[in-house]
Design an enzyme around this catalytic site. Structure first.
Site, PDB file in Angstrom:
ATOM      1  N   ARG A  88      -2.919 -14.129  -8.666  1.00 34.83           N
ATOM      2  CA  ARG A  88      -1.731 -14.976  -8.528  1.00 34.83           C
ATOM      3  C   ARG A  88      -2.011 -16.240  -7.717  1.00 34.83           C
ATOM      4  O   ARG A  88      -1.595 -17.334  -8.077  1.00 34.83           O
ATOM      5  CB  ARG A  88      -0.602 -14.180  -7.846  1.00 34.83           C
ATOM      6  CG  ARG A  88       0.091 -13.169  -8.733  1.00 34.83           C
ATOM      7  CD  ARG A  88       1.190 -12.478  -7.935  1.00 34.83           C
ATOM      8  NE  ARG A  88       0.628 -11.886  -6.739  1.00 34.83           N
ATOM      9  CZ  ARG A  88       0.237 -10.608  -6.656  1.00 34.83           C
ATOM     10  NH1 ARG A  88       0.424  -9.806  -7.662  1.00 34.83           N
ATOM     11  NH2 ARG A  88      -0.315 -10.146  -5.557  1.00 34.83           N
ATOM     12  N   ARG A 137     -10.491 -14.067   2.822  1.00 36.32           N
ATOM     13  CA  ARG A 137     -10.805 -13.304   4.019  1.00 36.32           C
ATOM     14  C   ARG A 137     -12.163 -13.784   4.540  1.00 36.32           C
ATOM     15  O   ARG A 137     -13.065 -14.072   3.750  1.00 36.32           O
ATOM     16  CB  ARG A 137     -10.878 -11.804   3.727  1.00 36.32           C
ATOM     17  CG  ARG A 137      -9.534 -11.120   3.571  1.00 36.32           C
ATOM     18  CD  ARG A 137      -8.741 -11.063   4.879  1.00 36.32           C
ATOM     19  NE  ARG A 137      -7.474 -10.353   4.769  1.00 36.32           N
ATOM     20  CZ  ARG A 137      -6.304 -10.945   4.506  1.00 36.32           C
ATOM     21  NH1 ARG A 137      -6.222 -12.244   4.319  1.00 36.32           N
ATOM     22  NH2 ARG A 137      -5.198 -10.207   4.438  1.00 36.32           N
ATOM     23  N   GLU A 143     -12.646 -12.777  12.993  1.00 38.02           N
ATOM     24  CA  GLU A 143     -11.414 -13.321  13.561  1.00 38.02           C
ATOM     25  C   GLU A 143     -10.921 -12.532  14.761  1.00 38.02           C
ATOM     26  O   GLU A 143     -10.952 -11.298  14.694  1.00 38.02           O
ATOM     27  CB  GLU A 143     -10.315 -13.257  12.485  1.00 38.02           C
ATOM     28  CG  GLU A 143     -10.001 -14.586  11.874  1.00 38.02           C
ATOM     29  CD  GLU A 143      -9.092 -14.444  10.672  1.00 38.02           C
ATOM     30  OE1 GLU A 143      -9.559 -14.765   9.583  1.00 38.02           O
ATOM     31  OE2 GLU A 143      -7.951 -13.993  10.842  1.00 38.02           O
ATOM     32  N   HIS A 153      -5.926 -19.128  10.379  1.00 39.35           N
ATOM     33  CA  HIS A 153      -5.353 -18.156   9.437  1.00 39.35           C
ATOM     34  C   HIS A 153      -3.844 -18.379   9.282  1.00 39.35           C
ATOM     35  O   HIS A 153      -3.044 -17.491   9.606  1.00 39.35           O
ATOM     36  CB  HIS A 153      -5.663 -16.716   9.886  1.00 39.35           C
ATOM     37  CG  HIS A 153      -5.597 -15.729   8.746  1.00 39.35           C
ATOM     38  ND1 HIS A 153      -6.359 -14.585   8.693  1.00 39.35           N
ATOM     39  CD2 HIS A 153      -4.843 -15.723   7.610  1.00 39.35           C
ATOM     40  CE1 HIS A 153      -6.073 -13.913   7.584  1.00 39.35           C
ATOM     41  NE2 HIS A 153      -5.157 -14.584   6.909  1.00 39.35           N
ATOM     42  N   ILE A 154      -3.490 -19.551   8.751  1.00 42.07           N
ATOM     43  CA  ILE A 154      -2.069 -19.932   8.668  1.00 42.07           C
ATOM     44  C   ILE A 154      -1.615 -20.238   7.245  1.00 42.07           C
ATOM     45  O   ILE A 154      -0.547 -20.832   7.055  1.00 42.07           O
ATOM     46  CB  ILE A 154      -1.776 -21.159   9.571  1.00 42.07           C
ATOM     47  CG1 ILE A 154      -2.674 -22.364   9.204  1.00 42.07           C
ATOM     48  CG2 ILE A 154      -1.937 -20.797  11.032  1.00 42.07           C
ATOM     49  CD1 ILE A 154      -2.303 -23.654   9.930  1.00 42.07           C
TER      50      ILE A 154
HETATM   51  C1  GLV Z   1      -2.672 -13.131   4.688  1.00 43.09           C
HETATM   52  O1  GLV Z   1      -3.812 -13.372   4.907  1.00 43.09           O
HETATM   53  C2  GLV Z   1      -2.222 -12.094   3.818  1.00 43.09           C
HETATM   54  O2  GLV Z   1      -3.032 -11.334   3.300  1.00 43.09           O
HETATM   55  O3  GLV Z   1      -1.002 -12.004   3.604  1.00 43.09           O
END
Ligand code: GLV
Length: 320
Positions: free
Chosen positions: A157, A239, A268, A286-287
């Site tokens: 997606r 990731r 992280e 990670h935003i």
């Molecule tokens: C964010 O990294 C998520 O997997 O929702």
């Protein structure tokens, strides 16, 4: 009748707590992330838990929780922090939050792509340092997007949402995936399926959208950087461990690729210190899903999953 008890391990938008509170007793840790010992102590005896991607759900966690635990509702689309097999073995349902963060994440992949290509963070540092003394014809040359090739690893997606944005910028889209997309999806995105080797060799921008699995750990490493164009950019909003971060720092320092945009890191919140010294990498904490609406919807879906399962119903978005 006793209301089910639910632990919420870290702060989430208030709507999630409202949904839970209507049907459950909520133990809400709205302070700092709990370390594993504190988390294990707090989850003891709970019927359900809303976890965040920085909480490890493994055998030790499940042992600590006890046999009454019915659901782990992860407030994230990725669930590599959860040992799904261990949960399944104990009959614990695992859910995630798919669908609601595709656009926000794809927007941010493109934010990083543009920032890396057009050297936005470097330019910002330059201006703040008082270095903008005169306009320069020869300063801050970056990469174009139109007519360039956007490579996507993982056409799920989010990968598809990135492809749509690439088309909007006039880019040619190629992708690879463990499973080829349907002819309809390929036609709608005008996306061409290629091997990983072709993806590496042809991409001007390579954006990663694979889940973290054993098979995708260090999916991009030293060998891959040498197979990429010297003018290419790597974007990672998936990731951290999908990329060998030390190899990336070395490739960026040696200009083996032109640049990178990273929202995620291998260990992280630790960041490879060598990246700090490099101007050709743009870093974010990670935003990618951090918009007001997206985080609201993530909290809602996780809470609705917990309420459904603890009320004896089916989960909305189970994984595994
Ligand atoms: C964010 O990294 C998520 O997997 O929702």
């Amino acid at each position: 009748m006793n209301r089910p008890s639910v632990l919420v391990t870290q702060a989430i938008p208030a709507n999630g707590i409202d949904v839970l509170s209507a049907a459950c007793d909520v133990d809400y840790n709205d302070a700092q992330r709990l370390d594993p010992a504190a988390l294990h102590a707090r989850v003891r005896g709970k019927d359900g838990v809303l976890t965040l991607l920085t909480d490890r759900v493994d055998d030790a966690f499940l042992d600590a929780a006890g046999p009454q635990l019915k659901i782990v509702a992860n407030v994230a689309v990725g669930y590599d922090n959860v040992d799904v097999a261990a949960c399944r073995k104990r009959g614990v349902i695992v859910t995630n939050t798919p669908g609601v963060l595709d656009d926000a994440t794809a927007d941010f992949a493109f934010t990083l792509l543009l920032a890396a290509a057009r050297r936005v963070a470097e330019a910002d540092r330059y201006v703040r340092a008082g270095n903008f003394k005169a306009w320069q014809m020869m300063g801050f040359h970056g990469g174009d997007l139109a007519d360039m090739t956007l490579g996507i690893a993982g056409l799920g997606r989010i990968g598809q949402a990135v492809a749509r944005r690439g088309r909007g910028f006039g880019m040619h889209v190629i992708y690879t995936d463990a499973r080829r997309a349907s002819a309809e999806v390929e036609a709608a995105l005008d996306a061409r399926f290629v091997t990983k080797e072709e993806l590496l060799a042809q991409s001007d921008y390579l954006s990663l959208h694979v889940p973290l699995l054993d098979a995708t750990r260090h999916y991009i490493g030293a060998a891959e950087f040498s197979a990429m164009k010297k003018s290419a950019y790597l974007i990672n909003t998936s990731r951290g461990p999908v990329v060998d971060e030390a190899a990336l720092a070395a490739a960026l320092a040696a200009k083996e690729i032109a640049g990178a945009g990273l929202d995620v890191f291998e260990r992280e919140p630790e960041v490879n210190q060598e990246l700090y010294a490099l101007d050709n990498v743009t870093l974010a904490p990670h935003i990618a899903s951090a918009t007001v609406r997206t985080r609201f919807n993530m909290a809602r879906i996780a809470a609705e999953n917990a309420v459904a399962v603890l009320g004896g119903g089916q989960p909305l978005t189970p994984v595994g």
